[in-house]
Scaffold this motif. Structure first.
Motif, PDB file in Angstrom:
ATOM      1  N   GLU A 162       0.829  -1.206   0.000  1.00  0.00           N
ATOM      2  CA  GLU A 162       0.000   0.000   0.000  1.00  0.00           C
ATOM      3  C   GLU A 162       0.864   1.257   0.000  1.00  0.00           C
ATOM      4  N   LEU A 163       1.901   1.274   0.828  1.00  0.00           N
ATOM      5  CA  LEU A 163       2.765   2.447   0.925  1.00  0.00           C
ATOM      6  C   LEU A 163       3.560   2.673  -0.355  1.00  0.00           C
ATOM      7  N   LEU A 164       3.969   1.577  -0.974  1.00  0.00           N
ATOM      8  CA  LEU A 164       4.708   1.699  -2.235  1.00  0.00           C
ATOM      9  C   LEU A 164       3.781   2.006  -3.404  1.00  0.00           C
ATOM     10  N   GLY A 165       2.481   1.776  -3.210  1.00  0.00           N
ATOM     11  CA  GLY A 165       1.536   1.992  -4.295  1.00  0.00           C
ATOM     12  C   GLY A 165       1.669   0.986  -5.409  1.00  0.00           C
ATOM     13  N   ARG A 166       2.112  -0.219  -5.039  1.00  0.00           N
ATOM     14  CA  ARG A 166       2.343  -1.256  -6.049  1.00  0.00           C
ATOM     15  C   ARG A 166       1.879  -2.599  -5.511  1.00  0.00           C
ATOM     16  N   GLU A 167       0.735  -3.039  -5.979  1.00  0.00           N
ATOM     17  CA  GLU A 167       0.216  -4.328  -5.557  1.00  0.00           C
ATOM     18  C   GLU A 167       1.034  -5.489  -6.105  1.00  0.00           C
ATOM     19  N   ASP A 168       1.846  -5.234  -7.134  1.00  0.00           N
ATOM     20  CA  ASP A 168       2.645  -6.304  -7.722  1.00  0.00           C
ATOM     21  C   ASP A 168       4.046  -6.399  -7.119  1.00  0.00           C
ATOM     22  N   GLU A 173      11.150  -6.914  -2.362  1.00  0.00           N
ATOM     23  CA  GLU A 173      11.101  -5.473  -2.618  1.00  0.00           C
ATOM     24  C   GLU A 173      10.460  -4.745  -1.447  1.00  0.00           C
ATOM     25  N   VAL A 174       9.363  -5.306  -0.953  1.00  0.00           N
ATOM     26  CA  VAL A 174       8.708  -4.703   0.208  1.00  0.00           C
ATOM     27  C   VAL A 174       9.663  -4.667   1.399  1.00  0.00           C
ATOM     28  N   ALA A 175      10.341  -5.789   1.652  1.00  0.00           N
ATOM     29  CA  ALA A 175      11.265  -5.871   2.792  1.00  0.00           C
ATOM     30  C   ALA A 175      12.420  -4.888   2.663  1.00  0.00           C
ATOM     31  N   GLY A 176      12.765  -4.508   1.435  1.00  0.00           N
ATOM     32  CA  GLY A 176      13.819  -3.521   1.251  1.00  0.00           C
ATOM     33  C   GLY A 176      13.414  -2.125   1.677  1.00  0.00           C
ATOM     34  N   HIS A 177      12.112  -1.896   1.811  1.00  0.00           N
ATOM     35  CA  HIS A 177      11.622  -0.579   2.201  1.00  0.00           C
ATOM     36  C   HIS A 177      11.138  -0.527   3.648  1.00  0.00           C
ATOM     37  N   LEU A 178      10.576  -1.635   4.111  1.00  0.00           N
ATOM     38  CA  LEU A 178      10.153  -1.653   5.520  1.00  0.00           C
ATOM     39  C   LEU A 178      10.272  -3.071   6.062  1.00  0.00           C
ATOM     40  N   ALA A 179      11.096  -3.179   7.106  1.00  0.00           N
ATOM     41  CA  ALA A 179      11.349  -4.475   7.741  1.00  0.00           C
ATOM     42  C   ALA A 179      11.683  -4.228   9.208  1.00  0.00           C
ATOM     43  N   LEU A 230      34.228 -11.833  13.358  1.00  0.00           N
ATOM     44  CA  LEU A 230      33.869 -10.535  12.818  1.00  0.00           C
ATOM     45  C   LEU A 230      32.440 -10.207  13.219  1.00  0.00           C
ATOM     46  N   HIS A 231      32.212  -8.948  13.588  1.00  0.00           N
ATOM     47  CA  HIS A 231      30.876  -8.514  13.943  1.00  0.00           C
ATOM     48  C   HIS A 231      29.993  -8.521  12.706  1.00  0.00           C
ATOM     49  N   SER A 232      28.779  -9.036  12.840  1.00  0.00           N
ATOM     50  CA  SER A 232      27.827  -9.049  11.739  1.00  0.00           C
ATOM     51  C   SER A 232      26.584  -8.279  12.137  1.00  0.00           C
ATOM     52  N   GLY A 233      26.153  -7.365  11.253  1.00  0.00           N
ATOM     53  CA  GLY A 233      24.950  -6.597  11.516  1.00  0.00           C
ATOM     54  C   GLY A 233      23.733  -7.178  10.833  1.00  0.00           C
ATOM     55  N   SER A 234      23.873  -8.283  10.131  1.00  0.00           N
ATOM     56  CA  SER A 234      22.748  -8.865   9.411  1.00  0.00           C
ATOM     57  C   SER A 234      21.846  -9.627  10.378  1.00  0.00           C
ATOM     58  N   VAL A 235      20.536  -9.441  10.245  1.00  0.00           N
ATOM     59  CA  VAL A 235      19.571 -10.099  11.113  1.00  0.00           C
ATOM     60  C   VAL A 235      18.373 -10.523  10.277  1.00  0.00           C
ATOM     61  N   HIS A 236      17.630 -11.482  10.811  1.00  0.00           N
ATOM     62  CA  HIS A 236      16.374 -11.834  10.148  1.00  0.00           C
ATOM     63  C   HIS A 236      15.319 -10.827  10.570  1.00  0.00           C
ATOM     64  N   ALA A 237      14.480 -10.419   9.637  1.00  0.00           N
ATOM     65  CA  ALA A 237      13.478  -9.411   9.928  1.00  0.00           C
ATOM     66  C   ALA A 237      12.195  -9.686   9.148  1.00  0.00           C
ATOM     67  N   LEU A 238      11.069  -9.374   9.756  1.00  0.00           N
ATOM     68  CA  LEU A 238       9.779  -9.431   9.083  1.00  0.00           C
ATOM     69  C   LEU A 238       9.669  -8.246   8.119  1.00  0.00           C
ATOM     70  N   PRO A 239       9.010  -8.408   6.966  1.00  0.00           N
ATOM     71  CA  PRO A 239       7.967  -9.389   6.663  1.00  0.00           C
ATOM     72  C   PRO A 239       8.442 -10.718   6.085  1.00  0.00           C
TER      73      PRO A 239
END
Length: 321
Positions: A162-168, A173-179, A230-239
């Motif tokens: 909804e926020l991206l305005g793209r149902e497809d 892609e969604v997770a790249g904008h909000l996670a 080595l420190h890692s900043g990668s984590v699992h995140a929703l959605p």
């Protein structure tokens, strides 16, 4: 002038002010230069997003029958203040309608996503309310955590489209904008042998700790980057749903102890809980801080190299009399 000595008499002492108080930022070790030099800048796209939010209250089991003290605070980090970005952390809490459980949700929006604070809001507020409602018919030990987490992920994914305005838009892609990462805690407000049972479910690096004996921090999951070269900043995140069925952790918290649910802005400097930050927070939170303002100031402590958003919700059981 004193006519006997020829000296001017001292002026009368000013009366003591009829007020008390003051605010001084907390520092742990070297606070770094940023703590004093950063000038907070608002995010022009987030005027309604508060820099700092806080709460403090008592849970009761009837008039003058306290069960626990609760403090909560979410503080925008120095980096986001400097660059004019909104606070991406969020917290939520609910007591179930029957009064049996206290539910906490603490979420940390992934910094690379410009709208991740919106994912954190859903994970911490909407999902905590949903979880509290579901506990009316299902006890924590039998709760379907996997289905619940997937429902939260789906809600964030739909909101992202909804926020991206793209149902497809696809999931990645969604997770790249909000996670967001998130941790849920369900505290049974009916103690057994004086201790409250707590069920914890974590997605990502939001963490829960129990302060034992007022001085020893006990992590309720593996400490982030423990043993890593080595420190890692990668984590699992929703959605993005977790790759395996999530499993809740069970622990207890009793009078004289404290449960703290924190984002990595607190968890990373806390480390294993044995260093300077662990000692500071153990001293500060051995008993509930006098006010939510004190708690928020402690959550926002300054320490060199740690400039992320900070969020904590803490629960202190009260001994029954």
């Amino acid at each position: 002038m004193d006519t006997a000595t020829g000296h001017h008499a001292d002026p009368p002492a000013a009366p003591a002010p009829d007020w008390r108080g003051g605010v001084r930022p907390y520092e742990v070790g070297d606070p770094g230069r940023a703590a004093a030099n950063v000038v907070p800048v608002p995010d022009p796209a987030g005027w309604d997003r508060r820099d700092t939010v806080l709460d403090g209250f008592v849970l009761l089991d009837g008039p003058k029958k306290p069960i626990a003290e609760v403090r909560a605070a979410s503080v925008r980090g120095l980096s986001h203040r400097h660059y004019g970005r909104v606070r991406q952390d969020e917290y939520g809490f609910r007591r179930t309608d029957d009064g049996r459980y206290f539910v906490i949700g603490v979420a940390d929006g992934v910094s690379s996503g410009p709208m991740s604070h919106k994912a954190a809001i859903y994970a911490a507020r909407w999902a905590t309310a949903k979880l509290a409602a579901a506990l009316a018919s299902t006890e924590p030990q039998g709760f379907p955590w996997g289905a619940f987490v997937r429902s939260v992920a789906n809600r964030i994914e739909r909101r992202g489209r909804e926020l991206l305005g793209r149902e497809d838009a696809d999931l990645r892609e969604v997770a790249g904008h909000l996670a967001t990462t998130v941790l849920y805690a369900v505290v049974d407000l009916r103690p057994v042998d004086g201790a409250h049972t707590v069920h914890l479910l974590s997605i990502g690096d939001t963490s829960a700790w129990v302060l034992r004996d007022g001085k020893r921090w006990e992590p309720q999951a593996a400490v982030k980057n423990d043993g890593a070269e080595l420190h890692s900043g990668s984590v699992h995140a929703l959605p993005v749903p977790p790759p395996a069925e999530p499993v809740a952790v069970r622990t207890t918290v009793a009078p004289g102890e404290a449960l703290a649910v924190v984002t990595d802005g607190v968890g990373d400097p806390l480390g294993h809980g044995t260093g300077a930050v662990g000692a500071f927070l153990a001293d500060a939170w051995a008993v509930p801080p006098a006010s939510a303002l004190d708690f928020a100031a402690q959550v926002g402590f300054a320490r060199k190299s740690f400039d992320d958003d900070r969020t904590a919700v803490a629960f202190w059981p009260v001994a029954r009399t």
